[in-house]
Design a protein around this motif. Structure first.
Motif, PDB file in Angstrom:
ATOM      1  N   ARG A 140       0.639  -1.349   0.043  1.00  0.00           N
ATOM      2  CA  ARG A 140       0.269  -0.175  -0.127  1.00  0.00           C
ATOM      3  C   ARG A 140       0.819   0.935  -0.183  1.00  0.00           C
ATOM      4  NH1 ARG A 140      -5.512   0.797   3.225  1.00  0.00           N
ATOM      5  NH2 ARG A 140      -5.813  -1.204   2.475  1.00  0.00           N
ATOM      6  N   THR A 141       0.484   2.314  -0.656  1.00  0.00           N
ATOM      7  CA  THR A 141       1.094   3.385  -0.926  1.00  0.00           C
ATOM      8  C   THR A 141       1.148   4.195   0.372  1.00  0.00           C
ATOM      9  OG1 THR A 141       1.414   5.631  -2.152  1.00  0.00           O
ATOM     10  CG2 THR A 141      -0.925   4.802  -1.634  1.00  0.00           C
ATOM     11  N   LYS A 142       2.140   5.220   0.719  1.00  0.00           N
ATOM     12  CA  LYS A 142       2.342   5.790   1.859  1.00  0.00           C
ATOM     13  C   LYS A 142       1.754   7.276   1.724  1.00  0.00           C
ATOM     14  CE  LYS A 142       5.593   2.897   4.009  1.00  0.00           C
ATOM     15  NZ  LYS A 142       4.997   1.927   3.588  1.00  0.00           N
ATOM     16  N   ARG A 143       1.522   7.715   0.734  1.00  0.00           N
ATOM     17  CA  ARG A 143       1.245   9.119   0.319  1.00  0.00           C
ATOM     18  C   ARG A 143      -0.254   9.173   0.661  1.00  0.00           C
ATOM     19  NH1 ARG A 143       1.296   9.727  -6.233  1.00  0.00           N
ATOM     20  NH2 ARG A 143      -0.522   8.351  -6.504  1.00  0.00           N
ATOM     21  N   ILE A 144      -0.848  10.353   0.796  1.00  0.00           N
ATOM     22  CA  ILE A 144      -2.244  10.698   1.161  1.00  0.00           C
ATOM     23  C   ILE A 144      -3.057  10.375  -0.318  1.00  0.00           C
ATOM     24  CG2 ILE A 144      -3.968  12.259   2.069  1.00  0.00           C
ATOM     25  CD1 ILE A 144      -1.695  13.274   3.845  1.00  0.00           C
ATOM     26  N   VAL A 145      -4.133   9.609  -0.335  1.00  0.00           N
ATOM     27  CA  VAL A 145      -4.802   9.669  -1.281  1.00  0.00           C
ATOM     28  C   VAL A 145      -6.282  10.008  -1.039  1.00  0.00           C
ATOM     29  CG1 VAL A 145      -5.757   8.031  -3.180  1.00  0.00           C
ATOM     30  CG2 VAL A 145      -3.588   7.575  -2.380  1.00  0.00           C
ATOM     31  N   GLN A 146      -6.908  11.056  -1.765  1.00  0.00           N
ATOM     32  CA  GLN A 146      -8.207  11.373  -1.233  1.00  0.00           C
ATOM     33  C   GLN A 146      -8.983  11.685  -2.329  1.00  0.00           C
ATOM     34  OE1 GLN A 146      -7.860  15.286   1.185  1.00  0.00           O
ATOM     35  NE2 GLN A 146     -10.066  15.269   1.510  1.00  0.00           N
ATOM     36  N   PHE A 147     -10.098  11.289  -2.252  1.00  0.00           N
ATOM     37  CA  PHE A 147     -10.989  11.522  -3.454  1.00  0.00           C
ATOM     38  C   PHE A 147     -12.151  12.223  -2.811  1.00  0.00           C
ATOM     39  CE2 PHE A 147      -8.980   7.135  -3.951  1.00  0.00           C
ATOM     40  CZ  PHE A 147      -8.379   7.484  -5.271  1.00  0.00           C
ATOM     41  N   GLU A 148     -12.761  12.979  -4.039  1.00  0.00           N
ATOM     42  CA  GLU A 148     -13.905  13.832  -3.648  1.00  0.00           C
ATOM     43  C   GLU A 148     -15.336  13.161  -3.950  1.00  0.00           C
ATOM     44  OE1 GLU A 148     -15.904  18.054  -5.305  1.00  0.00           O
ATOM     45  OE2 GLU A 148     -13.747  17.615  -5.623  1.00  0.00           O
ATOM     46  N   ALA A 149     -16.231  12.915  -3.029  1.00  0.00           N
ATOM     47  CA  ALA A 149     -17.498  12.124  -3.144  1.00  0.00           C
ATOM     48  C   ALA A 149     -18.382  13.181  -3.193  1.00  0.00           C
ATOM     49  CB  ALA A 149     -17.765  11.230  -2.047  1.00  0.00           C
ATOM     50  N   ARG A 150     -19.291  13.006  -4.130  1.00  0.00           N
ATOM     51  CA  ARG A 150     -20.592  13.880  -4.328  1.00  0.00           C
ATOM     52  C   ARG A 150     -21.810  13.338  -4.025  1.00  0.00           C
ATOM     53  NH1 ARG A 150     -19.277  17.449  -9.672  1.00  0.00           N
ATOM     54  NH2 ARG A 150     -17.593  17.850  -9.531  1.00  0.00           N
TER      55      ARG A 150
END
Length: 80
Positions: A70-80
């Motif tokens: 798993r990646t260590k960077r922050i992954v954020q998705f926008e939910a609508r």
């Protein structure tokens, strides 16, 4: 903006337009970096890295079921 008014941004001595090391004009001269992918073995849980063109096989036990780490960077998705 006209073509004549455009100026190329200045780069540091150890930076190119692509972000890797080397000076200007070193496109063909520099050796490409071999990026590796971190894997976890499904059998013995060993953590290791393999280059992109390597055979997918555990270096410890030879098992062929591998999971990407798993990646260590922050992954954020926008939910609508």
């Amino acid at each position: 903006m006209s073509r004549e008014a455009y100026q190329v941004p200045a780069l540091d001595n150890n930076q190119t337009a692509f972000g890797n090391g080397g000076g200007a004009g070193s496109y063909g001269a520099a050796q490409p970096q071999v990026q590796s992918v971190r894997y976890i073995c499904g059998e013995c849980d060993a953590k290791f890295s393999l280059p992109h063109n390597a055979t997918l096989r555990c270096t410890e036990c030879g098992h062929r079921i591998l999971y990407k780490e798993r990646t260590k960077r922050i992954v954020q998705f926008e939910a609508r």
